[in-house]
Scaffold this motif. Structure first.
Motif, PDB file in Angstrom:
ATOM      1  N   PHE A  35       0.852  -1.182   0.000  1.00 51.99           N
ATOM      2  CA  PHE A  35       0.000   0.000   0.000  1.00 51.99           C
ATOM      3  C   PHE A  35       0.889   1.233   0.000  1.00 51.99           C
ATOM      4  CE2 PHE A  35      -2.445  -3.276   2.155  1.00 51.99           C
ATOM      5  CZ  PHE A  35      -3.663  -3.198   1.512  1.00 51.99           C
ATOM      6  N   ALA A  36       0.367   2.333  -0.539  1.00 43.79           N
ATOM      7  CA  ALA A  36       1.071   3.614  -0.493  1.00 43.79           C
ATOM      8  C   ALA A  36       0.082   4.705  -0.109  1.00 43.79           C
ATOM      9  CB  ALA A  36       1.719   3.933  -1.833  1.00 43.79           C
ATOM     10  N   LEU A  37       0.466   5.494   0.890  1.00 46.70           N
ATOM     11  CA  LEU A  37      -0.328   6.616   1.381  1.00 46.70           C
ATOM     12  C   LEU A  37       0.573   7.830   1.493  1.00 46.70           C
ATOM     13  CD1 LEU A  37      -1.965   4.968   4.546  1.00 46.70           C
ATOM     14  CD2 LEU A  37      -2.965   5.121   2.277  1.00 46.70           C
ATOM     15  N   ASP A  38      -0.016   9.021   1.550  1.00 52.25           N
ATOM     16  CA  ASP A  38       0.791  10.172   1.922  1.00 52.25           C
ATOM     17  C   ASP A  38       1.395   9.867   3.288  1.00 52.25           C
ATOM     18  OD1 ASP A  38       0.412  11.664  -0.346  1.00 52.25           O
ATOM     19  OD2 ASP A  38      -1.076  13.001   0.531  1.00 52.25           O
ATOM     20  N   ASP A  39       2.650  10.217   3.472  1.00 52.22           N
ATOM     21  CA  ASP A  39       3.383   9.847   4.680  1.00 52.22           C
ATOM     22  C   ASP A  39       3.048  10.719   5.883  1.00 52.22           C
ATOM     23  OD1 ASP A  39       5.507   8.377   6.107  1.00 52.22           O
ATOM     24  OD2 ASP A  39       6.551  10.298   6.056  1.00 52.22           O
ATOM     25  N   THR A  40       2.509  11.902   5.676  1.00 55.11           N
ATOM     26  CA  THR A  40       2.311  12.839   6.781  1.00 55.11           C
ATOM     27  C   THR A  40       0.903  12.730   7.344  1.00 55.11           C
ATOM     28  OG1 THR A  40       3.864  14.330   5.693  1.00 55.11           O
ATOM     29  CG2 THR A  40       2.538  15.251   7.479  1.00 55.11           C
ATOM     30  N   CYS A  41       0.820  12.501   8.644  1.00 54.48           N
ATOM     31  CA  CYS A  41      -0.468  12.457   9.333  1.00 54.48           C
ATOM     32  C   CYS A  41      -1.182  13.789   9.128  1.00 54.48           C
ATOM     33  CB  CYS A  41      -0.252  12.190  10.827  1.00 54.48           C
ATOM     34  SG  CYS A  41      -1.786  12.154  11.793  1.00 54.48           S
ATOM     35  N   THR A  42      -2.486  13.737   8.928  1.00 55.10           N
ATOM     36  CA  THR A  42      -3.240  14.970   8.682  1.00 55.10           C
ATOM     37  C   THR A  42      -3.542  15.746   9.964  1.00 55.10           C
ATOM     38  OG1 THR A  42      -5.345  13.758   8.735  1.00 55.10           O
ATOM     39  CG2 THR A  42      -4.301  14.065   6.587  1.00 55.10           C
ATOM     40  N   HIS A  43      -3.248  15.167  11.117  1.00 57.77           N
ATOM     41  CA  HIS A  43      -3.481  15.849  12.391  1.00 57.77           C
ATOM     42  C   HIS A  43      -2.302  16.734  12.764  1.00 57.77           C
ATOM     43  CE1 HIS A  43      -3.100  15.836  16.916  1.00 57.77           C
ATOM     44  NE2 HIS A  43      -4.221  16.482  16.731  1.00 57.77           N
ATOM     45  N   GLN A  44      -1.096  16.182  12.680  1.00 53.65           N
ATOM     46  CA  GLN A  44       0.109  16.916  13.026  1.00 53.65           C
ATOM     47  C   GLN A  44       1.263  16.326  12.225  1.00 53.65           C
ATOM     48  OE1 GLN A  44       0.530  17.122  17.265  1.00 53.65           O
ATOM     49  NE2 GLN A  44       1.461  19.143  17.177  1.00 53.65           N
ATOM     50  N   ASP A  45       2.360  17.039  12.106  1.00 56.43           N
ATOM     51  CA  ASP A  45       3.484  16.636  11.266  1.00 56.43           C
ATOM     52  C   ASP A  45       4.205  15.425  11.858  1.00 56.43           C
ATOM     53  OD1 ASP A  45       5.494  16.521   9.415  1.00 56.43           O
ATOM     54  OD2 ASP A  45       6.469  18.390  10.014  1.00 56.43           O
ATOM     55  N   ALA A  46       3.794  14.221  11.434  1.00 52.93           N
ATOM     56  CA  ALA A  46       4.421  12.979  11.873  1.00 52.93           C
ATOM     57  C   ALA A  46       4.444  12.013  10.701  1.00 52.93           C
ATOM     58  CB  ALA A  46       3.652  12.370  13.046  1.00 52.93           C
ATOM     59  N   SER A  47       5.506  11.215  10.610  1.00 51.98           N
ATOM     60  CA  SER A  47       5.674  10.255   9.521  1.00 51.98           C
ATOM     61  C   SER A  47       4.908   8.968   9.804  1.00 51.98           C
ATOM     62  CB  SER A  47       7.157   9.938   9.339  1.00 51.98           C
ATOM     63  OG  SER A  47       7.319   8.876   8.423  1.00 51.98           O
ATOM     64  N   LEU A  48       3.982   8.623   8.906  1.00 50.48           N
ATOM     65  CA  LEU A  48       3.240   7.377   9.057  1.00 50.48           C
ATOM     66  C   LEU A  48       4.136   6.161   8.807  1.00 50.48           C
ATOM     67  CD1 LEU A  48      -0.171   8.326   7.420  1.00 50.48           C
ATOM     68  CD2 LEU A  48       0.438   8.266   9.859  1.00 50.48           C
ATOM     69  N   ALA A  49       5.210   6.327   8.035  1.00 50.08           N
ATOM     70  CA  ALA A  49       6.150   5.226   7.820  1.00 50.08           C
ATOM     71  C   ALA A  49       6.810   4.798   9.134  1.00 50.08           C
ATOM     72  CB  ALA A  49       7.215   5.609   6.793  1.00 50.08           C
ATOM     73  N   ASP A  50       6.833   5.694  10.122  1.00 44.49           N
ATOM     74  CA  ASP A  50       7.378   5.373  11.444  1.00 44.49           C
ATOM     75  C   ASP A  50       6.315   4.778  12.368  1.00 44.49           C
ATOM     76  OD1 ASP A  50       9.865   6.329  10.716  1.00 44.49           O
ATOM     77  OD2 ASP A  50       9.502   8.332  11.551  1.00 44.49           O
ATOM     78  N   GLY A  51       5.094   4.636  11.864  1.00 51.32           N
ATOM     79  CA  GLY A  51       3.990   4.128  12.668  1.00 51.32           C
ATOM     80  C   GLY A  51       3.940   2.618  12.701  1.00 51.32           C
ATOM     81  N   TRP A  52       2.807   2.101  13.187  1.00 52.40           N
ATOM     82  CA  TRP A  52       2.624   0.664  13.362  1.00 52.40           C
ATOM     83  C   TRP A  52       1.508   0.195  12.457  1.00 52.40           C
ATOM     84  CZ3 TRP A  52       3.104   4.304  17.135  1.00 52.40           C
ATOM     85  CH2 TRP A  52       4.299   4.260  17.865  1.00 52.40           C
ATOM     86  N   VAL A  53       1.775  -0.885  11.726  1.00 53.70           N
ATOM     87  CA  VAL A  53       0.767  -1.461  10.843  1.00 53.70           C
ATOM     88  C   VAL A  53       0.185  -2.692  11.514  1.00 53.70           C
ATOM     89  CG1 VAL A  53       0.363  -2.588   8.627  1.00 53.70           C
ATOM     90  CG2 VAL A  53       1.862  -0.601   8.751  1.00 53.70           C
ATOM     91  N   GLU A  54      -1.145  -2.719  11.573  1.00 54.75           N
ATOM     92  CA  GLU A  54      -1.843  -3.891  12.076  1.00 54.75           C
ATOM     93  C   GLU A  54      -3.049  -4.116  11.180  1.00 54.75           C
ATOM     94  OE1 GLU A  54      -4.040  -5.525  16.055  1.00 54.75           O
ATOM     95  OE2 GLU A  54      -2.406  -4.099  16.291  1.00 54.75           O
ATOM     96  N   GLY A  55      -3.107  -5.277  10.587  1.00 54.37           N
ATOM     97  CA  GLY A  55      -4.190  -5.559   9.649  1.00 54.37           C
ATOM     98  C   GLY A  55      -4.136  -4.596   8.486  1.00 54.37           C
ATOM     99  N   CYS A  56      -5.228  -3.873   8.272  1.00 60.97           N
ATOM    100  CA  CYS A  56      -5.273  -2.921   7.150  1.00 60.97           C
ATOM    101  C   CYS A  56      -5.250  -1.478   7.633  1.00 60.97           C
ATOM    102  CB  CYS A  56      -6.492  -3.186   6.273  1.00 60.97           C
ATOM    103  SG  CYS A  56      -8.049  -2.879   7.094  1.00 60.97           S
ATOM    104  N   GLU A  57      -4.595  -1.229   8.780  1.00 58.31           N
ATOM    105  CA  GLU A  57      -4.484   0.123   9.324  1.00 58.31           C
ATOM    106  C   GLU A  57      -3.042   0.455   9.661  1.00 58.31           C
ATOM    107  OE1 GLU A  57      -8.510   0.903  11.871  1.00 58.31           O
ATOM    108  OE2 GLU A  57      -6.904  -0.195  12.864  1.00 58.31           O
ATOM    109  N   VAL A  58      -2.719   1.750   9.581  1.00 57.18           N
ATOM    110  CA  VAL A  58      -1.455   2.251  10.098  1.00 57.18           C
ATOM    111  C   VAL A  58      -1.791   3.250  11.202  1.00 57.18           C
ATOM    112  CG1 VAL A  58      -1.249   4.075   8.328  1.00 57.18           C
ATOM    113  CG2 VAL A  58       0.782   3.307   9.591  1.00 57.18           C
ATOM    114  N   GLU A  59      -1.072   3.119  12.327  1.00 56.20           N
ATOM    115  CA  GLU A  59      -1.267   4.014  13.463  1.00 56.20           C
ATOM    116  C   GLU A  59      -0.141   5.028  13.505  1.00 56.20           C
ATOM    117  OE1 GLU A  59      -0.966   3.695  18.272  1.00 56.20           O
ATOM    118  OE2 GLU A  59      -2.180   2.164  17.256  1.00 56.20           O
ATOM    119  N   CYS A  60      -0.507   6.303  13.564  1.00 51.99           N
ATOM    120  CA  CYS A  60       0.474   7.382  13.636  1.00 51.99           C
ATOM    121  C   CYS A  60       1.268   7.267  14.934  1.00 51.99           C
ATOM    122  CB  CYS A  60      -0.248   8.727  13.558  1.00 51.99           C
ATOM    123  SG  CYS A  60       0.870  10.132  13.727  1.00 51.99           S
TER     124      CYS A  60
END
Length: 116
Positions: A35-60
């Motif tokens: 999957f490919a998404l914009d990397d920046t969380c829309t709430h605050q400037d954080a990299s989603l690539a540094d987040g946690w993937v579980e199932g079909c979700e990524v957590e900021c």
């Protein structure tokens, strides 16, 4: 079209950040999906690539907003706006990303090229 990396270089469960403008995150799930998404969380400037993937979700990693990897929609606040989803393919062993033509949803104070 952006070349992310060789498929063999992105292990299941890992993500890579592309230095596009705005950045794109490519995720390789434990199930072997890409999957490919914009990397920046829309709430605050954080990299989603540094987040946690579980199932079909990524957590900021900053405030635990969750985004659906299929749709980019917010599955858990504090984010309220979705991230763009990009088309992913594998060509000759390379992960390729076709960037969405939709306008990105960026967090307050951030422009496509960086901070306002």
């Amino acid at each position: 079209m952006h070349i992310a990396c060789p498929l063999a270089a992105l292990a299941p469960g890992d993500a890579v950040r592309l230095n596009t403008s705005p950045p794109i995150a490519v995720f390789h799930t434990e199930d072997g999906e890409l999957f490919a998404l914009d990397d920046t969380c829309t709430h605050q400037d954080a990299s989603l690539a540094d987040g946690w993937v579980e199932g079909c979700e990524v957590e900021c990693p900053l405030h635990a907003s969750k985004f659906n990897l299929h749709t980019g929609e917010v599955d858990a606040p504090p984010a309220k706006r979705p991230v763009r989803v990009h088309k992913v393919s594998v060509v000759d062993g390379q992960i390729m990303v076709e960037e969405s033509s939709d306008a990105p949803n960026l967090p307050p104070g951030l422009s496509i090229d960086g901070h306002v």
